[in-house]
Structure formats: structure tokens, C-alpha cells
Design an enzyme around this catalytic site. Structure first.
Site, PDB file in Angstrom:
ATOM      1  N   LYS A 183       0.860  -1.188   0.000  1.00 12.35           N
ATOM      2  CA  LYS A 183       0.000   0.000   0.000  1.00 12.35           C
ATOM      3  C   LYS A 183       0.893   1.234   0.000  1.00 12.35           C
ATOM      4  O   LYS A 183       1.462   1.613   1.017  1.00 12.35           O
ATOM      5  CB  LYS A 183      -0.904   0.043   1.244  1.00 12.35           C
ATOM      6  CG  LYS A 183      -2.024   1.072   1.070  1.00 12.35           C
ATOM      7  CD  LYS A 183      -2.392   1.816   2.347  1.00 12.35           C
ATOM      8  CE  LYS A 183      -1.585   3.046   2.591  1.00 12.35           C
ATOM      9  NZ  LYS A 183      -1.755   4.173   1.658  1.00 12.35           N
ATOM     10  N   GLU A 258      10.219   1.418  10.070  1.00 10.34           N
ATOM     11  CA  GLU A 258      11.173   2.478   9.706  1.00 10.34           C
ATOM     12  C   GLU A 258      10.442   3.799   9.926  1.00 10.34           C
ATOM     13  O   GLU A 258       9.628   4.204   9.087  1.00 10.34           O
ATOM     14  CB  GLU A 258      11.586   2.333   8.234  1.00 10.34           C
ATOM     15  CG  GLU A 258      12.349   1.067   7.923  1.00 10.34           C
ATOM     16  CD  GLU A 258      13.784   1.108   8.396  1.00 10.34           C
ATOM     17  OE1 GLU A 258      14.259   2.180   8.815  1.00 10.34           O
ATOM     18  OE2 GLU A 258      14.428   0.054   8.363  1.00 10.34           O
ATOM     19  N   CYS A 292      13.649  11.210   6.093  1.00 12.57           N
ATOM     20  CA  CYS A 292      13.684  10.799   7.508  1.00 12.57           C
ATOM     21  C   CYS A 292      15.076  10.962   8.085  1.00 12.57           C
ATOM     22  O   CYS A 292      15.230  11.069   9.298  1.00 12.57           O
ATOM     23  CB  CYS A 292      13.218   9.360   7.632  1.00 12.57           C
ATOM     24  SG  CYS A 292      14.147   8.278   6.543  1.00 12.57           S
ATOM     25  N   GLU A 388      10.246  16.529  14.194  1.00 13.40           N
ATOM     26  CA  GLU A 388      10.743  16.387  12.828  1.00 13.40           C
ATOM     27  C   GLU A 388      10.171  17.530  11.968  1.00 13.40           C
ATOM     28  O   GLU A 388       8.955  17.645  11.825  1.00 13.40           O
ATOM     29  CB  GLU A 388      10.255  15.036  12.307  1.00 13.40           C
ATOM     30  CG  GLU A 388      10.955  14.523  11.110  1.00 13.40           C
ATOM     31  CD  GLU A 388      10.463  13.112  10.741  1.00 13.40           C
ATOM     32  OE1 GLU A 388       9.301  12.772  11.023  1.00 13.40           O
ATOM     33  OE2 GLU A 388      11.255  12.375  10.145  1.00 13.40           O
TER      34      GLU A 388
HETATM   35  P1  NAP Z   1       2.590   8.599   7.384  1.00 16.86           P
HETATM   36  O1  NAP Z   1       1.537   9.614   7.455  1.00 16.86           O
HETATM   37  O2  NAP Z   1       2.889   7.786   8.584  1.00 16.86           O
HETATM   38  O3  NAP Z   1       2.193   7.657   6.151  1.00 16.86           O
HETATM   39  C1  NAP Z   1       3.014   6.597   5.731  1.00 16.86           C
HETATM   40  C2  NAP Z   1       2.153   5.535   5.081  1.00 16.86           C
HETATM   41  O4  NAP Z   1       1.266   5.018   6.053  1.00 16.86           O
HETATM   42  C3  NAP Z   1       1.296   6.061   3.929  1.00 16.86           C
HETATM   43  O5  NAP Z   1       1.176   5.047   2.953  1.00 16.86           O
HETATM   44  C4  NAP Z   1      -0.036   6.285   4.610  1.00 16.86           C
HETATM   45  O6  NAP Z   1      -1.131   6.199   3.736  1.00 16.86           O
HETATM   46  C5  NAP Z   1      -0.037   5.090   5.541  1.00 16.86           C
HETATM   47  N1  NAP Z   1      -1.005   5.205   6.629  1.00 16.86           N
HETATM   48  C6  NAP Z   1      -1.347   6.287   7.357  1.00 16.86           C
HETATM   49  N2  NAP Z   1      -2.319   5.966   8.246  1.00 16.86           N
HETATM   50  C7  NAP Z   1      -2.573   4.645   8.072  1.00 16.86           C
HETATM   51  C8  NAP Z   1      -3.485   3.714   8.655  1.00 16.86           C
HETATM   52  N3  NAP Z   1      -4.336   4.074   9.612  1.00 16.86           N
HETATM   53  N4  NAP Z   1      -3.497   2.435   8.204  1.00 16.86           N
HETATM   54  C9  NAP Z   1      -2.653   2.056   7.218  1.00 16.86           C
HETATM   55  N5  NAP Z   1      -1.791   2.886   6.617  1.00 16.86           N
HETATM   56  C10 NAP Z   1      -1.732   4.161   7.041  1.00 16.86           C
HETATM   57  O7  NAP Z   1       3.990   9.208   6.945  1.00 16.86           O
HETATM   58  P2  NAP Z   1       4.318  10.170   5.716  1.00 16.86           P
HETATM   59  O8  NAP Z   1       3.921  11.555   6.056  1.00 16.86           O
HETATM   60  O9  NAP Z   1       3.811   9.567   4.436  1.00 16.86           O
HETATM   61  O10 NAP Z   1       5.909  10.007   5.655  1.00 16.86           O
HETATM   62  C11 NAP Z   1       6.742  10.812   6.387  1.00 16.86           C
HETATM   63  C12 NAP Z   1       7.247  10.067   7.611  1.00 16.86           C
HETATM   64  O11 NAP Z   1       7.920   8.876   7.199  1.00 16.86           O
HETATM   65  C13 NAP Z   1       8.272  10.870   8.364  1.00 16.86           C
HETATM   66  O12 NAP Z   1       8.051  10.726   9.739  1.00 16.86           O
HETATM   67  C14 NAP Z   1       9.593  10.206   7.973  1.00 16.86           C
HETATM   68  O13 NAP Z   1      10.614  10.372   8.895  1.00 16.86           O
HETATM   69  C15 NAP Z   1       9.179   8.786   7.846  1.00 16.86           C
HETATM   70  N6  NAP Z   1      10.123   8.050   7.014  1.00 16.86           N
HETATM   71  C16 NAP Z   1      10.929   7.141   7.620  1.00 16.86           C
HETATM   72  C17 NAP Z   1      11.859   6.446   6.861  1.00 16.86           C
HETATM   73  C18 NAP Z   1      12.759   5.430   7.497  1.00 16.86           C
HETATM   74  O14 NAP Z   1      13.331   4.630   6.768  1.00 16.86           O
HETATM   75  N7  NAP Z   1      12.915   5.421   8.801  1.00 16.86           N
HETATM   76  C19 NAP Z   1      11.960   6.680   5.484  1.00 16.86           C
HETATM   77  C20 NAP Z   1      11.111   7.623   4.902  1.00 16.86           C
HETATM   78  C21 NAP Z   1      10.188   8.301   5.695  1.00 16.86           C
HETATM   79  P3  NAP Z   1      -1.858   7.525   3.151  1.00 16.86           P
HETATM   80  O15 NAP Z   1      -0.857   8.196   2.304  1.00 16.86           O
HETATM   81  O16 NAP Z   1      -2.981   6.931   2.371  1.00 16.86           O
HETATM   82  O17 NAP Z   1      -2.283   8.339   4.327  1.00 16.86           O
END
Ligand code: NAP
Length: 485
Positions: A183, A258, A292, A388
Site C-alpha cells: 500500500k 522504519e 527521515c 521532525e
Molecule cells: P505517514 O503519514 O505515517 O504515512 C506513511 C504511510 O502510512 C502512507 O502510505 C499512509 O497512507 C499510511 N497510513 C497512514 N495511516 C494509516 C493507517 N491508519 N493504516 C494504514 N496505513 C496508514 O507518513 P508520511 O507523512 O507519508 O511520511 C513521512 C514520515 O515517514 C516521516 O516521519 C519520515 O521520517 C518517515 N520516514 C521514515 C523512513 C525510514 O526509513 N525510517 C523513510 C522515509 C520516511 P496515506 O498516504 O494513504 O495516508
């Protein structure tokens, strides 16, 4: 609708990919994917929910035995073909990525190569899943360990690296013999769907890779509760990671998380300042600050602060902000208006608490653009210290001693990436060991590649992607005890 200008328009896929077939949502509904640079509609994508996700999981479960039974060399061949296809289509994949995510085309094409490197790497690692012969517990017994695929894996990925975050999971999962249901983020589904098309062309059998987009909660609810799914690998925010962890507890799935970071970038008084500037610019402003592992807090020794800030302002002012498809652009727009507003809130909070703003280059008109800027006189009370930022804002804090720098760096619940600059070898060892982070860049601002284990400690997550450790997350250990010998 945008003119996509792709050499191969068939790479712009807009349906779900289930059991090797392009599938509409059951009720025919779709959602819009827009270009953050100008708000134009790029595509309408099938809006799936629980029923389509169930179908994808069933397909993955049905495909699992045959995929796991293939020899590692056969699985490696498919991955190798996928790598070749990604590189052959690098321009189109990069263009799709820039259109939906905003990052400059050069960076987007770089991400395709970076994502493809994981596919190549795990094609090679697939052949190196070894077992062990253990010490014998008694004269008549022998114990052997074999490693087997976990089973169906659910993969949920964010929008900031819509290609690489997915290949970094698909490649080790497939190499290990798992099948997957993915997804991608709703802002950037097209890069993921293009990968599905290439998996198809690489001859990966139907059901091995499935991709559904749409109703986030419905898809997430099914992926985290369906007993056929044995593992969840998630990249995204710590908040959502914790929620999904709870949701997985009912069926006790294996987890890889992650999550978010709050990277310190420490400049000691003996640092090579020009090298440090090169590192901080790459680590802070890449992807407009939306990674991230982005530098979140610059911690500089007070004796070199003035010289460092002068160089930082010059380098920041030299950046060019614009549409990622235009030549010479260093920073594109942020991914959404919401993201831009969040960054503005961080800056307003810092200013209210006494930070001084040094504005960088101006931006074109467009609702998602965020002006790069440096904040001096930053303090621990500001949100930029503890949260962040995810935008092109560089806050500068000062310290007097090594102990103070380490304490400031570790004063966070996050533990993903950290960086520091010093020429003193003894200090390098001491500081590297004292930093409570999964990754440390020493005189280096770019730390991620397929050969190095990537991942965090504390609330930045668990598990590792890349390197030979990346396969462990998709393998179970089984011990075989032979008796009567
Ligand atoms: P996010 O809001 O947590 O979303 C990430 C993914 O999770 C998206 O596909 C989102 O879908 C999905 N999601 C959200 N709520 C969900 C739920 N209730 N059930 C299932 N899936 C759900 O994060 P983001 O804003 O896209 O990404 C930024 C974050 O990712 C930052 O905190 C960054 O640090 C972190 N990140 C970490 C790494 C690492 O390797 N540690 C790498 C890259 C990014 P939708 O888009 O449909 O909401």
C-alpha cells in the site's frame, strides 16, 4: 490533465494490481493524484478498500508456495530482470516521480537508481541465505538451523521516496521467498504502480506482488488483521507506526518499523568547515528537507559558529527553488499545502521563542513552495529541537563541550540518523559510540546505500533494510533436531 511526456505511456498505471491483473475498485471509484508544483491533475487512481485488499492477500497467499519453492537462483533472475527494467526506464520512472512528488528530476532519477540498487543487491543476496550446524547437545543428537520465508508480507510506504522505500521492501521480501501486498502513500501511488508494471514485464508470477491504493484505514485495517499476513513492514511516521503495531497485535505479526527521525548534525571546533557545509547542504535540503534522515538540528561549537553560519547562509542563498521538471532546480515544492503549512508553524514557533530568521532564495508562485531558511539563536524550547521539521528549515544551536553536544544530540525519543564532523580520530570513535542512533555519518552527510544497514533505535523503529541484514526481516529461523544417531 497534465501532459506526462513519457517515452512509454504504459508505465502510467492507474488501477490496482491484484493477482497479475489491473483491477478497478469494486464500485468503480477513483481518487485524484495532483502535481504539487502546479496543482494540475496527473491521474485518477482506483480507490480500493477492504474487499480489494482481501482479494490481494488471497492472491499473495495462493502464490506463496510456488514462489517459495523456486530456487534462489530463479528468484534472483526475476529480480535481476526487474533491476534491468528499472534502469532501462529510469527517465520515465523519474518523470512520474517528479510529477507526483515534486522533487527535482535529477534527484528523482537518482532515487530510481538508488531504488534499483536494492533490487540488484537482493537479487545477489537471494543466493546467500545460509543455514547453520549447531553444537551437538548430546552424542545421539544433531541440531541444524534452516531459514524459511516468513510468508505473505504487507508493505506500507510513505510519499517522500515513493520508489526506493518500496523496492527496499519488495526486493528482500521476494528474495527471501515471501509474496507481498503493498500500500503506497495516497499522494504518490503512481511510482509504485509503475513498479508493478515492471514486475509483470520481469515475469514475476501473478499474485507474488500486489498493489492496492485508496481507503487508507480500510486497507490498513485488513492488512494488519488478516491472519494470512504474517509480517508488516512499514515506513512512515512514528505516530502511525505505533498505531499499526497495536493493530498487528491481534495476530502477532512480525514487524519492521522504519519511522521518523530528528537527526543532529554536530560540527566540532576542529571540523573541516567546507566539508561540513557540503554534508549539511546534502543532508538538510535534499528532497526539500523531506527525508527521515534529514538534518533536523545543526549543533555547532560556539568557537566556529560565526564562520560556519556565514558559509551556511551563502550556500543556502545559492539554492534554486522551482518546478522539479525545470533545469537547474535544487529544491522542488513540498508534497502538499498541508506540509508547507506545518513547516510555517515550526518557523512561527521558533521566532516567537527568539530565533532569528535568515531567509534564503525566493520561490515561484505555487501553494506548496516553502522558502529555504536558516534559524540562528535556536534553543531547546523550540519545536524544531524536539520534532521532525520535514521542510527546508535549518536551525542552528550552539554548544561548548563534547559532553554537551552528545547530551543535546541524544535528548530526543528518536534515534535514526546522526552526523558529526571532526578530524580527531579518538573523538570520532568516542562520539560515534555515544550517539544513540541506528546510523552515524562521520564527516559524511549521505549515509544510505544498499550495502549499509538502514534503520533506527528508540522510537525511530526496529529492523534493518539493506545489506545482508535486510533479508533477516523476511526470514524465520527453524531448528531441526535429529535424534537416534
Ligand atoms: P505517514 O503519514 O505515517 O504515512 C506513511 C504511510 O502510512 C502512507 O502510505 C499512509 O497512507 C499510511 N497510513 C497512514 N495511516 C494509516 C493507517 N491508519 N493504516 C494504514 N496505513 C496508514 O507518513 P508520511 O507523512 O507519508 O511520511 C513521512 C514520515 O515517514 C516521516 O516521519 C519520515 O521520517 C518517515 N520516514 C521514515 C523512513 C525510514 O526509513 N525510517 C523513510 C522515509 C520516511 P496515506 O498516504 O494513504 O495516508
Amino acid at each position: 490533465m497534465t501532459d506526462h511526456k513519457l517515452s512509454d505511456p504504459a508505465l502510467l498505471c492507474t488501477k490496482a494490481y491484484i493477482n497479475g491483473k489491473w483491477t478497478d475498485a469494486a464500485d468503480g471509484s477513483t481518487f485524484n493524484v495532483d502535481n504539487p508544483a502546479n496543482g494540475e491533475l496527473i491521474a485518477e487512481v482506483a480507490y480500493c478498500g477492504e474487499a480489494e485488499t482481501k482479494a490481494a492477500i488471497e492472491a499473495a497467499e495462493a502464490a506463496r508456495p510456488a514462489w517459495a519453492a523456486k530456487t534462489p537462483k530463479e528468484r534472483a533472475k526475476h529480480l535481476r530482470d526487474l533491476f534491468n527494467l528499472m534502469m532501462a526506464n529510469q527517465d520515465d520512472l523519474g518523470r512520474i516521480l517528479t510529477l507526483e512528488q515534486g522533487k527535482p528530476l535529477v534527484e528523482a532519477k537518482g532515487e530510481i537508481a538508488y531504488g534499483a540498487n536494492y533490487v540488484e543487491w537482493f537479487a545477489e543476496e537471494a543466493k546467500r541465505v545460509y543455514g547453520e550446524v549447531m553444537t551437538q547437545p548430546s552424542p545421539d543428537k544433531r541440531v541444524v538451523v534452516i531459514r524459511q520465508p516468513v510468508g505473505v508480507a504487507a508493505l506500507i510506504t510513505p510519499w517522500n521516496f515513493p520508489n526506493a522505500m518500496l523496492t527496499r521492501k519488495i526486493a528482500p521480501a521476494l528474495a527471501a521467498g515471501c509474496t507481498v501486498v503493498c500500500k503506497p502513500a495516497s499522494e504518490t501511488p503512481l511510482s509504485a504502480l509503475a513498479i508493478a508494471e515492471l514486475c509483470d514485464r520481469a515475469g514475476i508470477p501473478p499474485g507474488v506482488v500486489n498493489i492496492v491504493c485508496g481507503n487508507t484505514r480500510a486497507i490498513g485495517g485488513e492488512l494488519t488483521s488478516n491472519p494470512s499476513v504474517k509480517k508488516l513492514s512499514f515506513t512512515g511516521s512514528t505516530e502511525v507506526g505505533k498505531m499499526l503495531t497495536e493493530q498487528c497485535s491481534g495476530t502477532l505479526k512480525r514487524l519492521s518499523m522504519e519511522l521518523g527521525g530528528n537527526a543532529p548534525f554536530i560540527i566540532f571546533d576542529d571540523a573541516d568547515l567546507d566539508l561540513a557545509i557540503k554534508g549539511v547542504m546534502a543532508s538538510k535540503f535534499r528532497n526539500a528537507g523531506q527525508t527521515c534522515v534529514c538534518t533536523n538540528r545543526i549543533l555547532v561549537h560556539e568557537d566556529v559558529k560565526d564562520a560556519f553560519v556565514e558559509k551556511l547562509l551563502a550556500a543556502t542563498n545559492a539554492l534554486k527553488v522551482g518546478n522539479g521538471l525545470d533545469d537547474g532546480v535544487d529544491l522542488g515544492p513540498l508534497v502538499s499545502v498541508k506540509a508547507r503549512k506545518t513547516v510555517e508553524e515550526f518557523v512561527a514557533d521558533a521566532v516567537e521563542k527568539g530565533a532569528k530568521v535568515h531567509e534564503g532564495p525566493s520561490t515561484p508562485n505555487g501553494e506548496c513552495y516553502s522558502r529555504p531558511l536558516v534559524l540562528t539563536e535556536a534553543t531547546r524550547e523550540m519545536r524544531v529541537f524536539s520534532e521532525e521539521i520535514f521542510g527546508p528549515v535549518a536551525p542552528v544551536f550552539t554548544f561548548k563541550t563534547d559532553e554537551e553536544a552528545i547530551a543535546m544530540a541524544n535528548d530526543t525519543e528518536f534515534g535514526l540518523a546522526s552526523y558529526f564532523y571532526s578530524k580527531d580520530v579518538a573523538r570520532c570513535w568516542r562520539v560515534a559510540e555515544a550517539l544513540e542512533y541506528g546510523m552515524v555519518g562521520i564527516n559524511e552527510g549521505i549515509i544510505s546505500n544498499e550495502m549499509a544497514p538502514f534503520g533506527g533505535v528508540k522510537e525511530s523503529g526496529q529492523g534493518r533494510e539493506g545489506s545482508h541484514h535486510g533479508l533477516d526481516d523476511y526470514l524465520e529461523i527453524k531448528s531441526l533436531t535429529f535424534g537416534g544417531i
